[in-house]
Write an enzyme that holds these catalytic residues in place. Structure first.
Site, PDB file in Angstrom:
ATOM      1  N   GLU A  15      22.633  -5.783   4.651  1.00  0.00           N
ATOM      2  CA  GLU A  15      23.406  -5.236   3.511  1.00  0.00           C
ATOM      3  C   GLU A  15      24.585  -4.372   3.965  1.00  0.00           C
ATOM      4  OE1 GLU A  15      20.464  -3.383   0.976  1.00  0.00           O
ATOM      5  OE2 GLU A  15      19.218  -5.177   0.975  1.00  0.00           O
ATOM      6  N   GLU A  18      14.464 -13.299   1.043  1.00  0.00           N
ATOM      7  CA  GLU A  18      13.670 -12.338   0.239  1.00  0.00           C
ATOM      8  C   GLU A  18      13.498 -12.827  -1.211  1.00  0.00           C
ATOM      9  OE1 GLU A  18      15.193  -8.359   0.556  1.00  0.00           O
ATOM     10  OE2 GLU A  18      15.726  -8.581   2.668  1.00  0.00           O
TER      11      GLU A  18
HETATM   12  O1  G3I Z   1       3.970   3.987   3.687  1.00  0.00           O
HETATM   13  C1  G3I Z   1       4.366   5.112   2.887  1.00  0.00           C
HETATM   14  C2  G3I Z   1       3.130   5.822   2.347  1.00  0.00           C
HETATM   15  O2  G3I Z   1       2.385   6.352   3.445  1.00  0.00           O
HETATM   16  C3  G3I Z   1       3.574   6.952   1.418  1.00  0.00           C
HETATM   17  O3  G3I Z   1       2.429   7.535   0.842  1.00  0.00           O
HETATM   18  C4  G3I Z   1       4.466   6.392   0.322  1.00  0.00           C
HETATM   19  C5  G3I Z   1       4.979   7.547  -0.532  1.00  0.00           C
HETATM   20  O4  G3I Z   1       6.010   7.085  -1.316  1.00  0.00           O
HETATM   21  O5  G3I Z   1       5.613   5.712   0.902  1.00  0.00           O
HETATM   22  C6  G3I Z   1       5.202   4.624   1.710  1.00  0.00           C
HETATM   23  O6  G3I Z   1       6.343   4.006   2.265  1.00  0.00           O
HETATM   24  C7  G3I Z   1       7.103   3.256   1.303  1.00  0.00           C
HETATM   25  C8  G3I Z   1       7.136   1.779   1.773  1.00  0.00           C
HETATM   26  O7  G3I Z   1       7.993   0.992   0.916  1.00  0.00           O
HETATM   27  C9  G3I Z   1       5.739   1.171   1.733  1.00  0.00           C
HETATM   28  O8  G3I Z   1       5.278   1.129   0.417  1.00  0.00           O
HETATM   29  C10 G3I Z   1       8.534   3.812   1.344  1.00  0.00           C
HETATM   30  O9  G3I Z   1       8.507   5.120   0.791  1.00  0.00           O
HETATM   31  C11 G3I Z   1       9.422   2.920   0.482  1.00  0.00           C
HETATM   32  O10 G3I Z   1      10.784   3.338   0.631  1.00  0.00           O
HETATM   33  C12 G3I Z   1       9.350   1.470   0.991  1.00  0.00           C
HETATM   34  O11 G3I Z   1      10.119   0.657   0.100  1.00  0.00           O
HETATM   35  C13 G3I Z   1      10.548  -0.596   0.690  1.00  0.00           C
HETATM   36  C14 G3I Z   1      12.085  -0.665   0.557  1.00  0.00           C
HETATM   37  O12 G3I Z   1      12.557  -1.943   1.010  1.00  0.00           O
HETATM   38  C15 G3I Z   1      12.746   0.394   1.419  1.00  0.00           C
HETATM   39  O13 G3I Z   1      12.436   0.151   2.789  1.00  0.00           O
HETATM   40  C16 G3I Z   1       9.906  -1.747  -0.099  1.00  0.00           C
HETATM   41  O14 G3I Z   1       8.495  -1.753   0.132  1.00  0.00           O
HETATM   42  C17 G3I Z   1      10.511  -3.069   0.357  1.00  0.00           C
HETATM   43  O15 G3I Z   1      10.005  -4.160  -0.431  1.00  0.00           O
HETATM   44  C18 G3I Z   1      12.035  -3.036   0.211  1.00  0.00           C
HETATM   45  O16 G3I Z   1      12.533  -4.226   0.708  1.00  0.00           O
HETATM   46  C19 G3I Z   1      13.986  -4.338   0.657  1.00  0.00           C
HETATM   47  C20 G3I Z   1      14.444  -4.978   1.958  1.00  0.00           C
HETATM   48  O17 G3I Z   1      14.021  -4.215   3.062  1.00  0.00           O
HETATM   49  C21 G3I Z   1      15.966  -5.170   1.934  1.00  0.00           C
HETATM   50  N1  G3I Z   1      16.382  -5.956   0.766  1.00  0.00           N
HETATM   51  C22 G3I Z   1      15.929  -5.388  -0.514  1.00  0.00           C
HETATM   52  C23 G3I Z   1      14.395  -5.256  -0.519  1.00  0.00           C
HETATM   53  C24 G3I Z   1      13.895  -4.757  -1.854  1.00  0.00           C
HETATM   54  O18 G3I Z   1      14.380  -3.470  -2.099  1.00  0.00           O
END
Ligand code: G3I
Length: 392
Positions: free
Chosen positions: A185, A301
Site C-alpha cells: 500500500e 486478500e
Molecule cells: O494480537 C493482539 C492481541 O494480543 C491484543 O489483545 C489485541 C488488542 O487489540 O490486538 C491483537 O493484535 C491485532 C491483530 O490484528 C490480531 O488480531 C492488532 O491490534 C490489529 O491491528 C491487527 O489487525 C490486522 C490489520 O491488518 C493490521 O495489521 C488484521 O488482523 C488484518 O486482517 C489486517 O490485514 C490487512 C493487510 O495486512 C493489508 N491489507 C488490508 C488488510 C485488512 O485491513
C-alpha cells in the site's frame, strides 16, 4: 522527489494496438465484456436467478492447481494453533498460506533490537507439513508499525532500519518463500504527494526511491522468492480507483525501467458487496497493462464485505457469491494471474467481524466457508471460477 515521467511502453503499445485494432476487428472477434456489475442487493432478481452449481466437492486448492493456478488463504497463529477442526479444513482447501499478521513489523519486532520469529516459524512449519506454499506479508508498510517506531526511527537511521529489517527477515525464511509482499500500500493519490505516493515515514526519510531500495535488498537476501508490490483499491469504476490504477501502473513502469527486481503486482481485492460501480472492461485493460510489463498478478486478500447487505443470510450468501463470480471471471481471464488468496477461509476467523462489523450485529459472512467450516455459495462461486478459468 518525484521519479521521472516516462513515455511508457504501455502508451506506445496502445498507440500500436489502436492502429492494429482496425485490422483486429476484421481478423478476429474481440472479447466483449457485458457491462456487468458486481452483484448487489439492488440486483436481487439477478442474484436469485444465478446458478452457482459445481460438480463434486474437490477442494479449491485442487481445482486451482488443475488450471496451473494457486489457491490459498491468510491464516493466523491464534486460530490455526488452537482450532484442530479449522487446521484440518485449512490444509484441505489451501495450497498456499500467508500469515495474516505474524510477519509484520508489529509482531516480529517487539523492540528495536529483538526479532520474534516464533509465530511465523510455527506457520511456516504448518504450511510445510501440509504441502502448502508459504508467502510473506509484508516487509515494508506505512501503517500498524510497532509502538517504538516513531520514537526510534529518524532521517539518519531510517535506511539502516529498513535494510536491516528486510535482510534479517528474508534471510530467516530464505528457501521457504513462494513470494513476499515487499512493499504494501505505497500508493494513495489522496495524499497529494508526487506520483500519487502514500504518506509514509519511509517516503519522508528516504524519498520515493525507498520502494526500489526495498525490492533490491529483498532480492539480495532471497533471490528465489517472487517479489510483489501489494496494493488495494484497484477494482472499481470510480475516479478514486482510476487514479490509483494510473499511479500504480506508473510506479510499476518506473520500477521496471530501473531494472528493479519486481515480479508481480498483488491486488488485495477486498470487495464491497454493495458497490455496483464495476466495469469489467476497465479492470481487464488494467490487468493487460500490468501483464504487458512482464509482471505476474496475484489476488492477495480476496473477500466480500457484506456489512451493508440485508440481514437475510440466504440473500447475503447469493450476493457475496455473485461478487466472487463477477470479479474472478475477469481476473482469471488474464493468464498472468497466477494465484488467488482469500483473506481468511472461514467466517469464524475474519478481520471483517472487527473492522467492518454490521450495524445489526449479525455474524458477517464474507468468506468461502461459514463459521462451522461448511462451504457456502461463495465457495461454489470460487470453485466454478477455477473450473471455468483458462489453463495456465
Ligand atoms: O494480537 C493482539 C492481541 O494480543 C491484543 O489483545 C489485541 C488488542 O487489540 O490486538 C491483537 O493484535 C491485532 C491483530 O490484528 C490480531 O488480531 C492488532 O491490534 C490489529 O491491528 C491487527 O489487525 C490486522 C490489520 O491488518 C493490521 O495489521 C488484521 O488482523 C488484518 O486482517 C489486517 O490485514 C490487512 C493487510 O495486512 C493489508 N491489507 C488490508 C488488510 C485488512 O485491513
Amino acid at each position: 522527489m518525484a521519479y521521472k515521467r516516462l513515455i511508457s511502453r504501455r502508451h506506445i503499445m496502445r498507440l500500436g494496438l489502436a492502429t492494429l485494432s482496425g485490422i483486429g476487428v476484421v481478423l478476429g472477434a474481440k472479447k466483449i465484456y457485458p457491462r456487468q456489475q458486481i452483484s448487489s442487493f439492488s440486483n436481487q432478481e439477478k442474484n436469485l436467478r444465478r446458478d452457482f452449481t459445481v460438480s463434486g466437492k474437490t477442494p479449491l486448492r485442487n481445482r486451482a492447481a488443475s488450471k496451473g493456478l494457486i489457491y490459498g488463504a491468510a491464516g493466523n497463529y491464534p486460530a490455526l494453533s488452537s482450532d484442530e477442526a479449522f487446521k484440518k479444513r485449512f490444509a484441505q482447501e489451501c495450497g498456499i498460506l500467508v500469515p495474516e499478521n505474524e510477519l509484520k513489523w508489529d509482531t516480529l519486532r517487539p523492540t528495536p533490537y529483538i526479532f520474534d520469529f516464533s509465530k511465523g516459524d510455527w506457520l511456516a512449519q504448518f504450511a510445510q507439513r501440509n504441502n502448502m506454499l508459504f508467502r510473506g506479508h509484508n516487509l515494508v508498510w506505512n501503517q500498524f508499525m510497532p509502538e517504538w517506531f516513531k520514537e526510534v526511527v529518524n532521517r539518519q537511521n531510517a535506511e539502516k532500519f529498513l535494510v536491516e529489517h528486510i535482510t534479517t527477515v528474508t534471510k530467516h525464511y530464505v528457501g521457504q518463500m513462494h513470494s513476499w509482499d515487499v512493499v504494501n500500500e505505497g500508493i494513495d493519490p489522496n495524499h497529494g504527494n508526487p506520483d500519487g505516493l502514500a504518506n509514509s515515514p519511509w517516503l519522508d526519510f528516504l524519498g520515493a526511491d525507498y520502494i526500489e531500495l526495498a525490492f533490491r535488498v529483498a532480492a539480495q537476501s532471497d533471490p528465489k522468492a517472487l517479489l510483489v508490490y501489494n496494493e488495494g483499491g484497484l477494482k472499481y469504476d470510480t475516479p478514486e480507483h482510476e487514479a490509483r490504477r494510473t499511479a500504480v501502473l506508473k510506479l510499476l513502469e518506473h520500477l521496471k525501467s530501473r531494472g528493479t527486481p519486481i515480479h508481480a503486482l498483488g491486488m488485495e481485492s477486498h470487495i464491497l458487496a454493495h458497490e455496483t460501480r464495476f466495469n469489467p472492461k476497465k479492470l481487464r485493460t488494467f490487468l493487460s497493462d500490468v501483464a504487458s510489463l512482464g509482471l505476474k498478478i496475484m489476488i492477495t486478500e480476496l473477500d466480500v464485505i457484506d456489512q451493508k447487505l440485508p440481514a437475510d443470510p440466504t440473500l447475503r450468501d447469493r450476493i457475496v457469491a455473485g461478487a466472487y463470480q463477477d470479479f474472478l471471471s475477469v481476473v482469471l481471464d488474464e493468464k498472468a494471474t497466477i494465484a488467488v488468496l482469500t483473506w481468511g477461509l472461514s467466517d469464524r476467523y475474519t478481520w471483517i467481524s472487527r473492522f467492518n462489523s454490521r450495524s445489526d450485529a449479525a455474524t458477517v459472512r464474507p468468506l468461502p466457508l461459514d463459521s462451522d467450516f461448511k462451504p457456502k455459495l461463495g465457495w461454489n462461486a470460487i470453485a466454478s471460477s477455477f473450473d471455468k478459468a483458462p489453463k495456465r
